[in-house]
Write a protein that holds these residues in place. Structure first.
Motif, PDB file in Angstrom:
ATOM      1  N   TRP A   1      39.867  40.466  26.769  1.00  0.00           N
ATOM      2  CA  TRP A   1      39.777  41.923  26.946  1.00  0.00           C
ATOM      3  C   TRP A   1      39.823  42.636  25.595  1.00  0.00           C
ATOM      4  O   TRP A   1      39.039  43.557  25.345  1.00  0.00           O
TER       5      TRP A   1
ATOM      6  N   SER B   1      35.502  43.829  31.412  1.00  0.00           N
ATOM      7  CA  SER B   1      36.840  44.423  31.440  1.00  0.00           C
ATOM      8  C   SER B   1      37.122  45.190  30.155  1.00  0.00           C
ATOM      9  O   SER B   1      37.497  46.367  30.185  1.00  0.00           O
TER      10      SER B   1
ATOM     11  N   SER C   1      33.830  47.732  40.986  1.00  0.00           N
ATOM     12  CA  SER C   1      34.615  46.789  40.200  1.00  0.00           C
ATOM     13  C   SER C   1      34.847  45.501  40.982  1.00  0.00           C
ATOM     14  O   SER C   1      35.411  45.536  42.085  1.00  0.00           O
TER      15      SER C   1
ATOM     16  N   HIS D   1      30.912  46.473  36.873  1.00  0.00           N
ATOM     17  CA  HIS D   1      31.531  45.518  35.951  1.00  0.00           C
ATOM     18  C   HIS D   1      32.476  44.603  36.715  1.00  0.00           C
ATOM     19  O   HIS D   1      32.737  44.795  37.912  1.00  0.00           O
TER      20      HIS D   1
ATOM     21  N   ASN E   1      43.525  40.354  31.388  1.00  0.00           N
ATOM     22  CA  ASN E   1      42.313  41.177  31.445  1.00  0.00           C
ATOM     23  C   ASN E   1      42.346  42.139  32.631  1.00  0.00           C
ATOM     24  O   ASN E   1      42.014  43.323  32.511  1.00  0.00           O
ATOM     25  N   SER E   2      42.743  41.610  33.794  1.00  0.00           N
ATOM     26  CA  SER E   2      42.734  42.414  35.023  1.00  0.00           C
ATOM     27  C   SER E   2      43.717  43.571  34.933  1.00  0.00           C
ATOM     28  O   SER E   2      43.411  44.703  35.319  1.00  0.00           O
TER      29      SER E   2
ATOM     30  N   THR F   1      42.607  46.307  32.490  1.00  0.00           N
ATOM     31  CA  THR F   1      41.489  47.071  33.061  1.00  0.00           C
ATOM     32  C   THR F   1      41.972  47.980  34.179  1.00  0.00           C
ATOM     33  O   THR F   1      41.510  49.124  34.314  1.00  0.00           O
TER      34      THR F   1
ATOM     35  N   TYR G   1      37.140  45.277  24.039  1.00  0.00           N
ATOM     36  CA  TYR G   1      37.528  46.665  23.757  1.00  0.00           C
ATOM     37  C   TYR G   1      37.251  47.027  22.299  1.00  0.00           C
ATOM     38  O   TYR G   1      36.666  48.076  22.006  1.00  0.00           O
TER      39      TYR G   1
ATOM     40  N   VAL H   1      36.469  42.897  36.433  1.00  0.00           N
ATOM     41  CA  VAL H   1      37.731  43.207  35.756  1.00  0.00           C
ATOM     42  C   VAL H   1      38.363  41.971  35.124  1.00  0.00           C
ATOM     43  O   VAL H   1      39.388  42.080  34.451  1.00  0.00           O
TER      44      VAL H   1
ATOM     45  N   SER I   1      36.505  49.045  29.945  1.00  0.00           N
ATOM     46  CA  SER I   1      37.680  49.912  29.783  1.00  0.00           C
ATOM     47  C   SER I   1      37.448  50.938  28.681  1.00  0.00           C
ATOM     48  O   SER I   1      37.788  52.123  28.818  1.00  0.00           O
TER      49      SER I   1
ATOM     50  N   ARG J   1      43.066  51.392  33.096  1.00  0.00           N
ATOM     51  CA  ARG J   1      41.964  52.345  32.836  1.00  0.00           C
ATOM     52  C   ARG J   1      41.310  52.802  34.135  1.00  0.00           C
ATOM     53  O   ARG J   1      40.901  53.960  34.257  1.00  0.00           O
TER      54      ARG J   1
END
Length: 465
Positions: free
Chosen positions: A104, A147, A170, A139, A187-188, A191, A108, A141, A151, A194
């Motif tokens: 993630w 993710s 999602s 996307h 990651n989940s 995300t 980002y 998550v 985000s 956000r």
């Protein structure tokens, strides 16, 4: 005047879903893979402008921005039959093509580096719209790009277009199988923060359910990704049908989701669809006759839901709001009778603090898509059991966080270099979301947040519809 929507496809999953979605829209509106309108579709009364615009040579171009940090999926789209449909200037592939490595933080931080490139494309599409209503983001998550970059896009869209709606589709990870992405819980959760704070509506699509429906309802023992993505594109197409074939109500996105979302945080929606069909599967559906009552009853069955949550009548889980979009040639009196039958049989339990009502939107079907069924239906529901998915994510996250497992890749990025406060903040936001969904099951939810949790009444069973 149509209210335009720009679709943002992020990462491998987001672009694969988006590809199937545009195939579906082209079929429904009589548009060829090269964007040229079929001769038989020239007199249509549909609203193509919501999702398409016309180029100088009159061929239709999707209002879509495709972005990925590795090239495989977008290159596949460029080499497909639909290659000439998209605007090539609206495709972004990371310069090194290495992807986010399922991290993630890397996705980002990549967004921060290519911010200008991405928003040049989005600003161009927004300026090309007469009355932009908002954005639809597709996307996953669990991975890195969908993710992480997803985000980043959610946060920046809120900053750049504060008055525009942001709806996401999602895809949540498979909870019953070992994942290829070892840091999936991190990651989940990051995300989810956000999605909670920066999206106006989130349509939750659960890989557990998508694979189960593809296997059970479509008679496919090992459903491939194309079939699963077709399921998602069917949901996306059906949920936008009132925008593209307008009637008296639900002609724009705000009208569609306003009645489903009572408070800013409770905006996670689950979907159901019946009858399920797929191009690749012969005799895919076991449903042979469809009536409005039959469709509405099937939509309330957990086996037709695209989200896996344990629901039983003995528990307090209940519907906050529910909208059925019925497609086909339907007599409104049939709808009224069907709603009466559903109420008499108490097939749905609703929150005790609000109106117990099933909303129904009638929509036309595309005249260019032959259908074996007279009536089909999509359910968009705000149901308190959705919190179970978030609880599962928190439980998996807590196991990793307690041991500080697999954090070295995150620490390499600026956000996590000095401390891991972002993890703890995200955990707090998601826990607050879970608490609010649980509070929504109680009659005194209106007072929630004003009094300490210990003084709140226990959850009664919801009012049956």
């Amino acid at each position: 005047m149509p209210r335009e929507l720009i679709t943002l496809q992020v990462g491998q999953c987001g672009n694969q879903i988006g590809q199937e979605f545009w195939k579906q829209l082209c079929t429904e509106h009589g548009i060829r893979p090269d964007g040229i309108l079929e001769d038989y579709a020239t007199d249509a009364t549909d609203r193509k402008d919501v999702f398409f615009y016309q180029a100088d040579d009159d061929h239709y171009i999707p209002r879509a921005v495709l972005m990925d940090l590795e090239p495989r999926v977008i290159e596949g789209i460029k080499n497909s039959a639909y290659a000439n449909l998209y605007n090539p200037e609206n495709m972004f592939i990371g310069k090194d093509g290495a992807g986010a490595g399922n991290i993630w933080a890397k996705g980002y931080s990549s967004g921060e580096k290519v911010h200008e490139d991405l928003f040049d494309m989005i600003d161009r599409e927004a300026d090309n719209s007469d009355s932009l209503e908002g954005f639809m983001l597709t996307h996953s998550v669990a991975g890195g790009t969908g993710s992480g970059l997803g985000s980043y896009m959610l946060e920046r869209l809120n900053d750049r277009f504060p008055k525009k709606l942001v709806q996401t589709y999602s895809v949540f990870p498979h909870s019953e199988e070992a994942s290829d992405v070892v840091v999936q819980p991190y990651n989940s959760l990051l995300t989810l923060k956000r999605l909670t704070l920066n999206a106006d509506a989130v349509v939750v699509l659960d890989n557990n359910s998508l694979n189960r429906i593809a296997a059970d309802r479509l008679k496919s023992s090992k459903p491939n990704m194309t079939v699963v993505n077709q399921l998602v594109s069917t949901i996306m197409s059906a949920s936008t049908t009132t925008l593209r074939y307008p009637g008296y109500m639900n002609n724009d996105l705000i009208g569609l989701i306003a009645s489903l979302i009572p408070t800013p945080k409770l905006h996670f929606l689950m979907t159901g669809y019946t009858p399920v069909l797929a191009d690749e599967v012969s005799e895919a559906s076991a449903v042979r006759k469809t009536t409005v009552l039959d469709v509405m009853r099937r939509l309330l069955q957990p086996k037709n839901m695209m989200v896996s949550t344990a629901r039983s009548r003995s528990e307090a889980h209940c519907y906050i709001s529910l909208l059925n979009i019925i497609q086909g040639n339907v007599d409104p009196t049939q709808v009224h009778k069907s709603l009466q039958r559903v109420r008499e049989r108490k097939l749905a339990s609703f929150i005790p603090w609000g109106p117990a009502s099933i909303q129904v939107a009638l929509s036309r079907k595309s005249p260019y898509v032959p259908s074996a069924h007279r009536v089909s239906g999509l359910m968009l529901a705000n149901h308190t059991s959705i919190a179970q998915i978030f609880s599962r994510t928190c439980k998996d996250f807590d196991k990793f966080r307690k041991r500080e497992a697999f954090l070295e890749q995150f620490r390499k990025e600026r956000m996590f270099r000095d401390n891991l406060d972002e993890f703890d903040d995200s955990r707090e936001v998601v826990q607050s979301l879970i608490d609010e969904y649980q509070a929504a099951e109680r009659a005194d939810y209106i007072e929630w947040g004003r009094r300490p949790p210990s003084t709140m009444a226990p959850a009664p069973s919801g009012s049956a519809y």
